[in-house]
Motif scaffolding. Structure first.
Motif, PDB file in Angstrom:
ATOM      1  N   GLN A 182       0.810  -1.280   0.004  1.00 42.83           N
ATOM      2  CA  GLN A 182       0.050   0.098   0.035  1.00 42.83           C
ATOM      3  C   GLN A 182       1.016   1.239  -0.064  1.00 42.83           C
ATOM      4  N   GLN A 183       2.226   1.131   0.073  1.00 41.08           N
ATOM      5  CA  GLN A 183       3.278   2.246   0.263  1.00 41.08           C
ATOM      6  C   GLN A 183       2.766   3.115   1.208  1.00 41.08           C
ATOM      7  N   ARG A 184       2.657   2.614   2.372  1.00 38.50           N
ATOM      8  CA  ARG A 184       2.360   3.358   3.555  1.00 38.50           C
ATOM      9  C   ARG A 184       3.264   4.042   4.310  1.00 38.50           C
ATOM     10  N   GLU A 185       3.550   3.751   5.435  1.00 36.44           N
ATOM     11  CA  GLU A 185       4.604   4.342   6.205  1.00 36.44           C
ATOM     12  C   GLU A 185       5.861   3.498   5.674  1.00 36.44           C
ATOM     13  N   PRO A 186       7.265   4.180   5.414  1.00 36.56           N
ATOM     14  CA  PRO A 186       8.347   3.393   5.061  1.00 36.56           C
ATOM     15  C   PRO A 186       9.167   2.832   5.985  1.00 36.56           C
ATOM     16  N   VAL A 187       8.901   3.154   7.601  1.00 37.39           N
ATOM     17  CA  VAL A 187       9.563   2.542   8.529  1.00 37.39           C
ATOM     18  C   VAL A 187       8.421   2.037   9.533  1.00 37.39           C
ATOM     19  N   ALA A 188       8.584   1.042  10.426  1.00 34.22           N
ATOM     20  CA  ALA A 188       7.610   0.609  11.421  1.00 34.22           C
ATOM     21  C   ALA A 188       8.442   0.643  12.806  1.00 34.22           C
ATOM     22  N   ALA A 189       7.838   0.650  13.890  1.00 38.05           N
ATOM     23  CA  ALA A 189       8.542   0.747  15.246  1.00 38.05           C
ATOM     24  C   ALA A 189       7.665   0.115  16.397  1.00 38.05           C
ATOM     25  N   LEU A 190       8.356  -0.275  17.416  1.00 39.53           N
ATOM     26  CA  LEU A 190       7.438  -1.072  18.336  1.00 39.53           C
ATOM     27  C   LEU A 190       8.444  -0.817  19.572  1.00 39.53           C
ATOM     28  N   TRP A 191       7.947  -1.068  20.875  1.00 42.15           N
ATOM     29  CA  TRP A 191       8.286  -1.448  21.977  1.00 42.15           C
ATOM     30  C   TRP A 191       8.425  -2.754  22.318  1.00 42.15           C
ATOM     31  N   ALA A 192       9.544  -3.501  22.528  1.00 41.69           N
ATOM     32  CA  ALA A 192       9.500  -4.848  22.489  1.00 41.69           C
ATOM     33  C   ALA A 192       9.179  -5.359  24.023  1.00 41.69           C
ATOM     34  N   ALA A 193       8.424  -6.404  24.430  1.00 37.57           N
ATOM     35  CA  ALA A 193       8.170  -6.701  25.810  1.00 37.57           C
ATOM     36  C   ALA A 193       9.241  -7.619  26.104  1.00 37.57           C
ATOM     37  N   GLU A 194       9.867  -8.323  25.027  1.00 37.60           N
ATOM     38  CA  GLU A 194      11.235  -9.099  25.380  1.00 37.60           C
ATOM     39  C   GLU A 194      11.883  -9.050  24.248  1.00 37.60           C
ATOM     40  N   GLY A 195      13.292  -8.937  24.664  1.00 35.88           N
ATOM     41  CA  GLY A 195      14.333  -8.535  23.718  1.00 35.88           C
ATOM     42  C   GLY A 195      14.638  -9.595  22.605  1.00 35.88           C
ATOM     43  N   ARG A 204      29.278  11.762  38.564  1.00 32.98           N
ATOM     44  CA  ARG A 204      29.131  10.556  38.936  1.00 32.98           C
ATOM     45  C   ARG A 204      27.901  10.260  39.842  1.00 32.98           C
ATOM     46  N   ALA A 205      27.360  11.270  40.057  1.00 32.28           N
ATOM     47  CA  ALA A 205      26.236  11.461  40.925  1.00 32.28           C
ATOM     48  C   ALA A 205      24.900  10.758  40.132  1.00 32.28           C
ATOM     49  N   LEU A 206      24.987  10.818  38.891  1.00 29.39           N
ATOM     50  CA  LEU A 206      23.984  10.561  37.914  1.00 29.39           C
ATOM     51  C   LEU A 206      24.155   9.072  37.440  1.00 29.39           C
ATOM     52  N   HIS A 207      23.526   7.938  37.581  1.00 33.94           N
ATOM     53  CA  HIS A 207      23.754   6.656  37.084  1.00 33.94           C
ATOM     54  C   HIS A 207      23.090   6.325  36.093  1.00 33.94           C
ATOM     55  N   ALA A 208      23.451   5.883  35.136  1.00 30.41           N
ATOM     56  CA  ALA A 208      22.699   5.358  33.818  1.00 30.41           C
ATOM     57  C   ALA A 208      22.761   3.995  33.685  1.00 30.41           C
ATOM     58  N   ARG A 209      21.667   3.074  33.437  1.00 31.79           N
ATOM     59  CA  ARG A 209      21.628   1.587  32.963  1.00 31.79           C
ATOM     60  C   ARG A 209      20.754   1.662  31.889  1.00 31.79           C
ATOM     61  N   PRO A 210      21.534   1.973  30.594  1.00 29.60           N
ATOM     62  CA  PRO A 210      20.808   2.130  29.299  1.00 29.60           C
ATOM     63  C   PRO A 210      20.407   0.772  29.069  1.00 29.60           C
ATOM     64  N   THR A 211      19.180   0.731  28.267  1.00 32.70           N
ATOM     65  CA  THR A 211      18.480  -0.591  27.879  1.00 32.70           C
ATOM     66  C   THR A 211      17.896  -0.038  26.586  1.00 32.70           C
ATOM     67  N   ASP A 212      17.361  -1.141  25.669  1.00 31.31           N
ATOM     68  CA  ASP A 212      16.871  -0.725  24.568  1.00 31.31           C
ATOM     69  C   ASP A 212      15.476   0.183  24.739  1.00 31.31           C
ATOM     70  N   GLY A 213      15.047   0.947  24.099  1.00 31.03           N
ATOM     71  CA  GLY A 213      14.035   1.613  23.661  1.00 31.03           C
ATOM     72  C   GLY A 213      13.325   1.359  22.631  1.00 31.03           C
ATOM     73  N   LEU A 214      13.289   2.293  21.674  1.00 29.64           N
ATOM     74  CA  LEU A 214      12.250   2.136  20.399  1.00 29.64           C
ATOM     75  C   LEU A 214      13.191   1.125  19.641  1.00 29.64           C
ATOM     76  N   TRP A 215      12.358  -0.053  18.896  1.00 32.97           N
ATOM     77  CA  TRP A 215      12.859  -0.964  17.867  1.00 32.97           C
ATOM     78  C   TRP A 215      12.190  -0.219  16.614  1.00 32.97           C
ATOM     79  N   LEU A 216      13.339  -0.598  15.614  1.00 31.80           N
ATOM     80  CA  LEU A 216      12.811   0.085  14.170  1.00 31.80           C
ATOM     81  C   LEU A 216      12.823  -0.954  13.305  1.00 31.80           C
ATOM     82  N   ARG A 217      11.975  -0.734  12.084  1.00 29.98           N
ATOM     83  CA  ARG A 217      11.869  -1.878  11.124  1.00 29.98           C
ATOM     84  C   ARG A 217      12.077  -0.933   9.803  1.00 29.98           C
TER      85      ARG A 217
END
Length: 412
Positions: free
Chosen positions: A108-121, A291-304
């Motif tokens: 249908q030539q709609r969106e050229p990209v798709a995205a989601l939030w993954a419940a499991e990696g 160093r007072a700010l700690h980050a535990r980066p993890t995946d956010g938006l997944w793209l296709r």
């Protein structure tokens, strides 16, 4: 294997059964207005269900969204509500849903990209999705978060407001900022309504959501913050509250810094939690003690990348590039083959070619790099990119990069 043709959209009358089935698989309580009727953001014609008699065995949906890509905004299919009942696992149901969604987007030539939030990696990589934006999961002790000398707090003021005051001002700030940050999504009235919902049973012991605005002397609103506080006392009676930040946005350093100074100086608060903050949140660089700010980066938006050619042509590139890329994409065979990819700061081009490739890349690796947050050189080190022409990875990685890291605070 499940036939994709067996899937069909849900009707409004069938919505309660659809919603109950979905929430049951997610382990959530199937009550409330969401179960009774479709929310305003729902697009029933873009849902898919699999029925087993009078029972819903699988669900999915798509939102029509607009995603900020480097230098451009791109139509994006926001994939959501994806569930398969335990009674129908390992029958190819999820594969059928993914194939039906992506095939329809392509045909249908709609969106050229798709995205989601993954419940499991481990689920969506086999369908060509990849993490393209990272959330920071930021925490830290607020008492250590003094600002470094010389931070400009400007002459504006930070003022608490009620929900109505926030809704009147925040959307203009968000719209002005979201076009500069890859991974950001547009928010119309329906999405603001969803984001600002505040049911008491989901506060987890915290206060109702609170709001502040940053306003300049001329009355212009240049920033906002939304947050909660969870009160707690230690055994000796000392306060040990937690600041739970939903979002902080400022149009310029003074507004951003002033908002954070207000939040970090809240009484009786000892700990900051900002789960959806950016992994490279500028707050760290305001602090005298980073160093007072700690980050535990993890995946956010997944793209296709639904259509490689349309997706690559839609964004802009900070450095000129003109390469032939061979894409490997067995799940979406229309993307397989060689593409001449050219780009520069004003736009891009991607079209079929018979020329020899400079690079060979998996579709999901290309999706990971699309928003500028993952380097093709890193993906090459992981064996996801093969360099045919010497220097091609460096050229491609430089072109796909972007000065602002991708960040998406909006789950869906």
């Amino acid at each position: 294997m499940t036939d994709p043709a067996a899937l069909r959209p849900v009707t409004a009358d069938e919505w309660p059964a659809f919603a109950r089935s979905m929430l049951d698989v997610f382990g959530e309580e199937a009550t409330g207005s969401f179960v009774e009727a479709p929310p305003a953001t729902a697009e029933l014609d873009r849902t898919l269900t699999l029925w087993d008699g009078d029972r819903v065995a699988a669900t999915s949906g798509v939102y029509s969204r607009t995603l900020t890509a480097p230098g451009a905004v791109v139509p994006c299919a926001g994939v959501t509500w994806v569930t398969v009942s335990p009674t129908h696992r390992r029958r190819g149901v999820l594969t059928a849903i993914m194939r039906r969604q992506l095939t329809e987007l392509h045909e249908q030539q709609r969106e050229p990209v798709a995205a989601l939030w993954a419940a499991e990696g481990g689920i969506y990589g086999r369908f060509g999705y990849a993490p393209a934006a990272v959330r920071g999961s930021l925490t830290g002790p607020t008492q250590r978060m003094a600002f470094r000398p010389g931070v400009d707090l400007g002459t504006g003021t930070v003022t608490p407001v009620d929900l109505d005051g926030f809704r009147a001002a925040a959307p203009r700030v968000h719209e002005a900022l979201r076009r500069w940050v890859p991974g950001q999504l547009e928010r119309d009235e329906r999405w603001w309504e969803r984001i600002l919902r505040d049911p008491p049973d989901q506060r987890r012991g915290a206060t109702p959501r609170r709001f502040v605005l940053h306003t300049e002397a001329d009355g212009e609103v240049t920033g906002y913050a939304a947050f909660r506080v969870r009160a707690r006392d230690l055994d000796d009676g000392d306060p040990d509250g937690t600041l739970l930040v939903d979002e902080v946005r400022g149009r310029g350093t003074p507004a951003y810094a002033a908002l954070w100074r207000y939040l970090l100086d809240l009484d009786l608060v000892r700990t900051l939690e900002y789960p959806q903050g950016a992994a490279d949140e500028p707050l760290r660089h305001l602090l005298a003690d980073p160093r007072a700010l700690h980050a535990r980066p993890t995946d956010g938006l997944w793209l296709r990348l639904v259509d490689v050619d349309r997706a690559l042509a839609a964004r802009r590139y900070p450095a000129p590039v003109d390469l032939v890329v061979e894409v490997r994409d067995p799940f979406c065979p229309w993307n397989e083959g060689r593409w001449r990819w050219a780009g520069h700061p004003a736009g891009g081009y991607c079209g079929r070619t018979d020329l020899d490739p400079d690079l060979v890349v998996d579709a999901d690796a290309l999706a990971a790099a699309y928003l500028g947050g993952v380097s093709l050189a890193t993906l090459q080190a992981a064996g996801r990119v093969a360099e045919v022409s010497p220097g091609a990875v460096t050229l491609a990685a430089t072109a796909l990069s972007w000065p602002v890291s991708p960040w998406c605070p909006d789950t869906f």
